[in-house]
Write an enzyme that holds these catalytic residues in place. Sequence first.
Site, PDB file in Angstrom:
ATOM      1  N   GLU A   1       0.815  -1.213   0.000  1.00 49.98           N
ATOM      2  CA  GLU A   1       0.000   0.000   0.000  1.00 49.98           C
ATOM      3  C   GLU A   1       0.854   1.271   0.000  1.00 49.98           C
ATOM      4  O   GLU A   1       0.922   1.978   0.991  1.00 49.98           O
ATOM      5  CB  GLU A   1      -0.934  -0.025   1.215  1.00 49.98           C
TER       6      GLU A   1
ATOM      7  N   LYS B   1      -2.273  -1.608  -3.529  1.00 47.36           N
ATOM      8  CA  LYS B   1      -3.303  -0.655  -3.118  1.00 47.36           C
ATOM      9  C   LYS B   1      -2.744   0.764  -3.223  1.00 47.36           C
ATOM     10  O   LYS B   1      -2.345   1.354  -2.231  1.00 47.36           O
ATOM     11  CB  LYS B   1      -3.761  -0.951  -1.691  1.00 47.36           C
TER      12      LYS B   1
ATOM     13  N   GLY C   1      -9.569  10.282  -0.088  1.00 43.75           N
ATOM     14  CA  GLY C   1     -10.209  11.569   0.142  1.00 43.75           C
ATOM     15  C   GLY C   1     -11.041  12.080  -1.018  1.00 43.75           C
ATOM     16  O   GLY C   1     -11.610  13.167  -0.940  1.00 43.75           O
TER      17      GLY C   1
ATOM     18  N   ARG D   1     -13.711   5.571   3.049  1.00 48.85           N
ATOM     19  CA  ARG D   1     -14.592   6.732   3.114  1.00 48.85           C
ATOM     20  C   ARG D   1     -15.529   6.818   1.905  1.00 48.85           C
ATOM     21  O   ARG D   1     -16.717   7.076   2.053  1.00 48.85           O
ATOM     22  CB  ARG D   1     -13.719   7.993   3.200  1.00 48.85           C
TER      23      ARG D   1
END
Length: 169
Positions: free
Chosen positions: A7, A49, A93, A124
């Site tokens: 990641e 990722k 984000g 999110r």
Amino acid sequence: RQVPIVEPEVLMEGNHSADDCYKKTSEIIKKCFDELELHKVDLKGVILKPNMILPGSSSDKNISNEETAKLTVKCLKDSVPSEVPGIAFLSGGQSDEDATAHLNRMNQILGENKPWNLSFSYGRALQQPALKAWLGKSENVTAAQDALINRAKLNSLATVGKYSTDMEK
């Protein structure tokens, strides 16, 4: 058998340009794969990722969904070995709609014979609509569940290039 999840992420915070994000993301991904190969990690079992290529959240240099998808695909082609089976993007984000649209367009650009499976690992951007619908109230549980299921379906469609912004409620 273990599956390494790698990641590397260039954060959206800052005023960097999409070009700066591209350069740094490409550099970081290449370095990660150099290290994985050095340690004899079987790349056929790796899930990457990464972030998508975007300008910083404080940048005044916005780019279109099309440019984001094209730059991200170019970065992947330049940086990710074809042995890697899957790439699961972070939303980093972005709005839920943008994250889905970017993933969809990347899958459309790469088409049927893409070297990797492009999917999502959104936190999110997957949960936000459900949280907005729920608002911590028990009477909103069904609406929150429906919002989560809808967002998951839209992202699922984006993994095969079949999402359209017309599908947004």
